[in-house]
Design a protein around this motif. Structure first.
Motif, PDB file in Angstrom:
ATOM      1  N   GLU A   1       0.996  -1.305   0.214  1.00 16.59           N
ATOM      2  CA  GLU A   1      -0.006  -0.071  -0.054  1.00 16.59           C
ATOM      3  C   GLU A   1       0.835   1.179   0.062  1.00 16.59           C
ATOM      4  O   GLU A   1       2.016   1.201   0.520  1.00 16.59           O
ATOM      5  CB  GLU A   1      -0.826  -0.195   1.247  1.00 16.59           C
ATOM      6  CG  GLU A   1      -1.851   0.989   1.163  1.00 16.59           C
ATOM      7  CD  GLU A   1      -2.836   1.068   2.651  1.00 16.59           C
ATOM      8  OE1 GLU A   1      -3.541   1.969   2.633  1.00 16.59           O
ATOM      9  OE2 GLU A   1      -2.480   0.256   3.355  1.00 16.59           O
TER      10      GLU A   1
ATOM     11  N   ALA B   1      -3.511   4.296  -1.630  1.00 12.26           N
ATOM     12  CA  ALA B   1      -4.367   4.847  -0.916  1.00 12.26           C
ATOM     13  C   ALA B   1      -5.175   5.816  -1.398  1.00 12.26           C
ATOM     14  O   ALA B   1      -4.799   6.633  -1.910  1.00 12.26           O
ATOM     15  CB  ALA B   1      -3.794   5.177   0.462  1.00 12.26           C
TER      16      ALA B   1
ATOM     17  N   SER C   1       1.412   5.810  -0.893  1.00 15.32           N
ATOM     18  CA  SER C   1       0.654   7.094  -1.258  1.00 15.32           C
ATOM     19  C   SER C   1       0.759   7.274  -2.681  1.00 15.32           C
ATOM     20  O   SER C   1       1.884   7.311  -3.191  1.00 15.32           O
ATOM     21  CB  SER C   1       1.234   8.188  -0.372  1.00 15.32           C
ATOM     22  OG  SER C   1       2.793   8.218  -0.527  1.00 15.32           O
TER      23      SER C   1
ATOM     24  N   VAL D   1       0.297  10.992   6.572  1.00 15.35           N
ATOM     25  CA  VAL D   1       1.395  10.490   7.236  1.00 15.35           C
ATOM     26  C   VAL D   1       2.219  11.606   7.999  1.00 15.35           C
ATOM     27  O   VAL D   1       2.311  12.620   7.824  1.00 15.35           O
ATOM     28  CB  VAL D   1       2.481  10.314   5.826  1.00 15.35           C
ATOM     29  CG1 VAL D   1       3.819   9.694   6.458  1.00 15.35           C
ATOM     30  CG2 VAL D   1       1.912   9.337   4.771  1.00 15.35           C
TER      31      VAL D   1
ATOM     32  N   ASP E   1       5.242  10.832   1.931  1.00 15.50           N
ATOM     33  CA  ASP E   1       4.975   9.575   1.269  1.00 15.50           C
ATOM     34  C   ASP E   1       5.125   8.452   2.106  1.00 15.50           C
ATOM     35  O   ASP E   1       5.903   8.486   2.941  1.00 15.50           O
ATOM     36  CB  ASP E   1       5.679   9.356   0.104  1.00 15.50           C
ATOM     37  CG  ASP E   1       5.102  10.382  -1.105  1.00 15.50           C
ATOM     38  OD1 ASP E   1       3.848  10.548  -1.386  1.00 15.50           O
ATOM     39  OD2 ASP E   1       6.041  11.167  -1.738  1.00 15.50           O
TER      40      ASP E   1
ATOM     41  N   HIS F   1      -7.119   7.630   0.247  1.00 16.62           N
ATOM     42  CA  HIS F   1      -6.949   9.000   1.413  1.00 16.62           C
ATOM     43  C   HIS F   1      -5.724   8.500   2.355  1.00 16.62           C
ATOM     44  O   HIS F   1      -5.542   7.517   2.852  1.00 16.62           O
ATOM     45  CB  HIS F   1      -8.369   9.065   2.169  1.00 16.62           C
ATOM     46  CG  HIS F   1      -9.214   9.171   1.395  1.00 16.62           C
ATOM     47  ND1 HIS F   1      -9.829  10.210   0.803  1.00 16.62           N
ATOM     48  CD2 HIS F   1     -10.376   8.309   1.018  1.00 16.62           C
ATOM     49  CE1 HIS F   1     -10.857  10.026  -0.146  1.00 16.62           C
ATOM     50  NE2 HIS F   1     -11.156   8.870   0.146  1.00 16.62           N
ATOM     51  N   TRP F   2      -5.015   9.365   2.804  1.00 10.94           N
ATOM     52  CA  TRP F   2      -3.856   9.243   3.541  1.00 10.94           C
ATOM     53  C   TRP F   2      -3.586  10.327   4.309  1.00 10.94           C
ATOM     54  O   TRP F   2      -3.554  11.548   3.634  1.00 10.94           O
ATOM     55  CB  TRP F   2      -2.770   8.598   2.743  1.00 10.94           C
ATOM     56  CG  TRP F   2      -2.068   9.448   1.944  1.00 10.94           C
ATOM     57  CD1 TRP F   2      -0.800   9.832   2.294  1.00 10.94           C
ATOM     58  CD2 TRP F   2      -2.281  10.159   0.550  1.00 10.94           C
ATOM     59  NE1 TRP F   2      -0.425  10.861   1.100  1.00 10.94           N
ATOM     60  CE2 TRP F   2      -1.182  10.881   0.126  1.00 10.94           C
ATOM     61  CE3 TRP F   2      -3.495   9.692  -0.054  1.00 10.94           C
ATOM     62  CZ2 TRP F   2      -1.561  11.656  -0.970  1.00 10.94           C
ATOM     63  CZ3 TRP F   2      -3.556  10.685  -1.356  1.00 10.94           C
ATOM     64  CH2 TRP F   2      -2.524  11.474  -1.594  1.00 10.94           C
TER      65      TRP F   2
END
Length: 128
Positions: A7, A47, A9, A52, A60, A49-50
């Protein structure tokens, strides 16, 4: 059953060819004696939506989860994880040199009694 789920970004694709990450991971898994080739799966998903860390717009991530059937020695899994992580680190060396990237790998063992499969690929590859 070595299934690698990646998974990441979606903004990572500005800097990295994710297919190259998948290929590097697959090559390690395909040449590792503890993983049956017929069971190897490498899948990558961006993803939707993310966020970090501190939500910096340049942040990222790429998170890998390797699911394997039970029965392998922990030392063998650790060694395989080290090889897999190292191969992906090489592909991602440029983004790892920035202060805005997170890379991870987790290995999970699956209980065989709680895992169902119907995979003719195994039969085909065992005949080769």
């Amino acid at each position: 059953m070595p299934h690698l789920h990646i998974e990441y970004s979606p903004t990572l694709e500005r800097h990295v060819d994710v297919r190259e990450v998948c290929r590097a991971a697959w090559e390690i898994m395909a040449t590792d004696k503890i993983f049956p080739r017929a069971g190897i799966r490498v899948r990558a998903f961006a993803a939707d939506h993310w966020i970090v860390a501190d939500d910096h717009p340049d942040n990222d991530f790429l998170a890998m989860t390797l699911s394997v059937g039970s029965g392998r020695a922990q030392s063998d899994l650790k060694a395989a994880g080290d090889r897999l992580f190292g191969a992906v680190q090489q592909v991602l060396s440029e983004v790892l040199a920035t202060p805005h990237f997170a890379l991870s790998l987790e290995i999970r063992e699956i209980n065989a009694e709680l895992s169902w499969k119907d995979t003719p690929i195994h039969a085909r590859l065992s005949r080769q």
